[in-house]
Design an enzyme around this catalytic site. Sequence first.
Site, mmCIF file in Angstrom:
data_model
loop_
_atom_site.group_PDB
_atom_site.id
_atom_site.type_symbol
_atom_site.label_atom_id
_atom_site.label_comp_id
_atom_site.label_asym_id
_atom_site.label_seq_id
_atom_site.Cartn_x
_atom_site.Cartn_y
_atom_site.Cartn_z
ATOM 1 N N LYS A 99 1.154 -1.704 -0.124
ATOM 2 C CA LYS A 99 0.100 0.160 0.071
ATOM 3 C C LYS A 99 1.413 1.176 0.118
ATOM 4 C CE LYS A 99 -4.049 -1.819 2.541
ATOM 5 N NZ LYS A 99 -3.707 -3.603 1.886
ATOM 6 N N ASP A 133 -1.824 -2.087 -3.728
ATOM 7 C CA ASP A 133 -3.311 -2.231 -3.655
ATOM 8 C C ASP A 133 -3.230 -1.073 -3.346
ATOM 9 O OD1 ASP A 133 -2.827 -5.098 -2.652
ATOM 10 O OD2 ASP A 133 -3.172 -4.522 -0.506
ATOM 11 N N MET A 134 -5.022 -1.070 -3.914
ATOM 12 C CA MET A 134 -6.186 0.397 -4.231
ATOM 13 C C MET A 134 -6.516 0.337 -2.932
ATOM 14 S SD MET A 134 -5.913 3.274 -5.702
ATOM 15 C CE MET A 134 -5.760 2.857 -7.428
ATOM 16 N N GLN A 162 -11.328 0.045 -8.716
ATOM 17 C CA GLN A 162 -12.147 -0.198 -7.973
ATOM 18 C C GLN A 162 -13.488 -0.396 -9.384
ATOM 19 O OE1 GLN A 162 -10.859 1.974 -5.479
ATOM 20 N NE2 GLN A 162 -9.939 0.984 -3.678
ATOM 21 N N ARG A 181 -5.544 -5.954 -10.969
ATOM 22 C CA ARG A 181 -6.100 -6.447 -9.974
ATOM 23 C C ARG A 181 -7.818 -5.849 -10.102
ATOM 24 N NH1 ARG A 181 -4.926 -6.519 -4.754
ATOM 25 N NH2 ARG A 181 -3.320 -8.119 -4.646
ATOM 26 N N LYS A 184 -14.380 -4.772 -6.751
ATOM 27 C CA LYS A 184 -15.923 -4.024 -6.147
ATOM 28 C C LYS A 184 -15.200 -2.488 -5.682
ATOM 29 C CE LYS A 184 -18.973 -7.871 -6.187
ATOM 30 N NZ LYS A 184 -20.164 -8.136 -5.695
ATOM 31 N N ALA A 186 -13.445 -1.545 -1.300
ATOM 32 C CA ALA A 186 -13.961 -1.653 0.178
ATOM 33 C C ALA A 186 -13.670 -0.286 0.558
ATOM 34 C CB ALA A 186 -12.259 -2.045 0.514
ATOM 35 N N HIS A 224 -14.937 -13.020 -3.638
ATOM 36 C CA HIS A 224 -15.143 -14.059 -3.382
ATOM 37 C C HIS A 224 -17.010 -13.983 -4.505
ATOM 38 C CE1 HIS A 224 -12.671 -12.626 -0.161
ATOM 39 N NE2 HIS A 224 -11.949 -13.068 -0.708
ATOM 40 N N ARG A 285 -12.097 -4.029 8.979
ATOM 41 C CA ARG A 285 -12.718 -3.798 7.843
ATOM 42 C C ARG A 285 -12.875 -5.389 6.766
ATOM 43 N NH1 ARG A 285 -8.437 -0.644 7.120
ATOM 44 N NH2 ARG A 285 -6.633 -2.155 6.205
ATOM 45 N N ARG A 286 -12.455 -6.495 7.310
ATOM 46 C CA ARG A 286 -13.127 -7.582 6.719
ATOM 47 C C ARG A 286 -15.008 -7.291 7.381
ATOM 48 N NH1 ARG A 286 -9.691 -6.529 4.133
ATOM 49 N NH2 ARG A 286 -11.379 -5.504 2.608
HETATM 50 P P1 FDA Z 1 -19.176 -8.884 -2.068
HETATM 51 O O1 FDA Z 1 -18.920 -9.146 -0.916
HETATM 52 O O2 FDA Z 1 -19.914 -7.979 -3.096
HETATM 53 O O3 FDA Z 1 -20.823 -10.638 -2.064
HETATM 54 C C1 FDA Z 1 -21.151 -10.354 -3.014
HETATM 55 C C2 FDA Z 1 -21.648 -12.340 -2.844
HETATM 56 O O4 FDA Z 1 -20.552 -13.422 -2.844
HETATM 57 C C3 FDA Z 1 -22.359 -12.123 -1.422
HETATM 58 O O5 FDA Z 1 -23.643 -11.953 -1.238
HETATM 59 C C4 FDA Z 1 -22.407 -13.231 -0.856
HETATM 60 O O6 FDA Z 1 -23.400 -14.212 -1.883
HETATM 61 C C5 FDA Z 1 -21.068 -14.262 -1.709
HETATM 62 N N1 FDA Z 1 -19.922 -13.712 -0.480
HETATM 63 C C6 FDA Z 1 -19.392 -12.729 -0.497
HETATM 64 N N2 FDA Z 1 -17.941 -13.510 0.468
HETATM 65 C C7 FDA Z 1 -18.595 -14.694 1.204
HETATM 66 C C8 FDA Z 1 -17.741 -15.522 1.434
HETATM 67 N N3 FDA Z 1 -16.599 -15.240 2.725
HETATM 68 N N4 FDA Z 1 -18.664 -16.539 2.266
HETATM 69 C C9 FDA Z 1 -19.629 -17.460 1.233
HETATM 70 N N5 FDA Z 1 -19.980 -16.388 0.341
HETATM 71 C C10 FDA Z 1 -20.033 -15.433 0.219
HETATM 72 N N6 FDA Z 1 -10.357 -3.430 -2.522
HETATM 73 C C11 FDA Z 1 -9.688 -2.180 -2.250
HETATM 74 O O7 FDA Z 1 -10.480 -1.409 -2.776
HETATM 75 N N7 FDA Z 1 -8.687 -2.703 -2.947
HETATM 76 C C12 FDA Z 1 -7.847 -3.383 -3.047
HETATM 77 O O8 FDA Z 1 -6.477 -3.485 -3.028
HETATM 78 C C13 FDA Z 1 -8.543 -4.512 -3.113
HETATM 79 N N8 FDA Z 1 -7.893 -5.963 -3.139
HETATM 80 C C14 FDA Z 1 -8.033 -6.926 -2.649
HETATM 81 C C15 FDA Z 1 -7.952 -8.659 -2.705
HETATM 82 C C16 FDA Z 1 -8.159 -8.872 -3.358
HETATM 83 C C17 FDA Z 1 -7.754 -10.535 -3.377
HETATM 84 C C18 FDA Z 1 -9.116 -8.892 -2.588
HETATM 85 C C19 FDA Z 1 -10.282 -10.851 -2.780
HETATM 86 C C20 FDA Z 1 -10.440 -8.134 -2.988
HETATM 87 C C21 FDA Z 1 -9.558 -6.895 -2.404
HETATM 88 N N9 FDA Z 1 -10.277 -6.413 -2.217
HETATM 89 C C22 FDA Z 1 -9.488 -5.044 -2.386
HETATM 90 C C23 FDA Z 1 -12.087 -6.331 -1.854
HETATM 91 C C24 FDA Z 1 -12.727 -6.250 -2.651
HETATM 92 O O9 FDA Z 1 -12.943 -4.448 -3.242
HETATM 93 C C25 FDA Z 1 -14.313 -6.401 -1.476
HETATM 94 O O10 FDA Z 1 -14.439 -5.332 -0.997
HETATM 95 C C26 FDA Z 1 -14.487 -7.326 -1.261
HETATM 96 O O11 FDA Z 1 -13.791 -8.604 -2.374
HETATM 97 C C27 FDA Z 1 -15.614 -7.904 -1.071
HETATM 98 O O12 FDA Z 1 -16.347 -8.063 -2.361
HETATM 99 P P2 FDA Z 1 -16.624 -9.105 -3.566
HETATM 100 O O13 FDA Z 1 -16.251 -8.784 -4.581
HETATM 101 O O14 FDA Z 1 -16.273 -10.711 -2.641
HETATM 102 O O15 FDA Z 1 -18.147 -9.936 -3.026
#
Ligand code: FDA
Length: 304
Positions: A99, A133-134, A162, A181, A184, A186, A224, A285-286
């Site tokens: 970061k 990372d962003m 993002q 990468r 969506k 965070a 995910h 944050r998670r």
């Molecule tokens: P989202 O949270 O939108 O979930 C969509 C659906 O997927 C849920 O409704 C559920 O059905 C299913 N789901 C999600 N998580 C689940 C779980 N744990 N178990 C079961 N089902 C689940 N952000 C950022 O701003 N800067 C960055 O540099 C990064 N880097 C980064 C690296 C990596 C490897 C990852 C995976 C993520 C990031 N992020 C990030 C975070 C990212 O922006 C985002 O906030 C999270 O990944 C959550 O969004 P998702 O796309 O995972 O699904």
Amino acid sequence: MLAEVSKNVFLYASQNKLFNKGAKKWGLKLGASQVVAGVTIESAIKKVRELNQKGIVCTLDHLGEFISSKEEATEAAAYNIKTLKAIAASGVNSNLSVKMTQLGLDIDLDFCLNNMRRILDVAKETNNFVRIDMEDYAHCQMTLDILRELRKTYDNVGTVIQSYLFRAEQDVKDLRGIPLRLVKGAYKESSEVAYQEKEKIDENYMNIIKEHLLSGSYTAIASHDHKIIAKVKEFAKQHNIPSNQFEFQMLYGFRKEMQLSLVQEGYKMRVYVPFGDDWFGYFMRRLAERPQNVTFALKGFFSK
Ligand code: FDA
């Protein structure tokens, strides 16, 4: 409503310096070991090796929050260099995520850039790749400026875009050819710069994924979300996108079965492995992202 309240509470906690400072002394608590791979490089490398044995590659992230002096940023850069050397010495399959605020972006842009150059020199020597990372919107343009400057000299660096940001589509077009990468997003951003509705964020997410894949650029889909992953698989098949042009990424400890099933289907799967004593902000944050993660964390807490 309740979800929104808990989200704000966790986001508030993540930004609280006192909590973060206190947590450094506790060691991994509150179930954080479910999502953070220990506090030392050795513990993180051990987790990476276990994941590698399952066919999963990794990216290591040394956690660090609230860097406010050049000394702290220099120390953080040195720790990242140490991590790259530990990756090379141990022979594990992992790259590095960093970061820019950890390397001094809020102090001085040129100083931050020089810290990155030192890290990238070692990454080059050890044949490795570094992902920037962003962070929040306030740092977005500066981060992209740094990336562009670095790309003049280094080809082993990429960043993150993002999809919640209105600017994402244009950024992806401008960064054609650079490994990205795609996520969506965070952070909590205002409606002046970012989509607020999940449908819009998801729609834009698919748009930028398609854009980057079709331009022939290497794309990491970090999500995910099984619906997004299914759509990406389908799109790649329809458009004959070679499997070595993209990878899926997930966070350490999340959707472990799905990580394995993607590997078994022949896809490249990379897990983001955070480690270090500054784990509290990342963990909060998670929890903010997904209320169900609280149950998940508590399970880890009580199974200790
Ligand atoms: P989202 O949270 O939108 O979930 C969509 C659906 O997927 C849920 O409704 C559920 O059905 C299913 N789901 C999600 N998580 C689940 C779980 N744990 N178990 C079961 N089902 C689940 N952000 C950022 O701003 N800067 C960055 O540099 C990064 N880097 C980064 C690296 C990596 C490897 C990852 C995976 C993520 C990031 N992020 C990030 C975070 C990212 O922006 C985002 O906030 C999270 O990944 C959550 O969004 P998702 O796309 O995972 O699904």
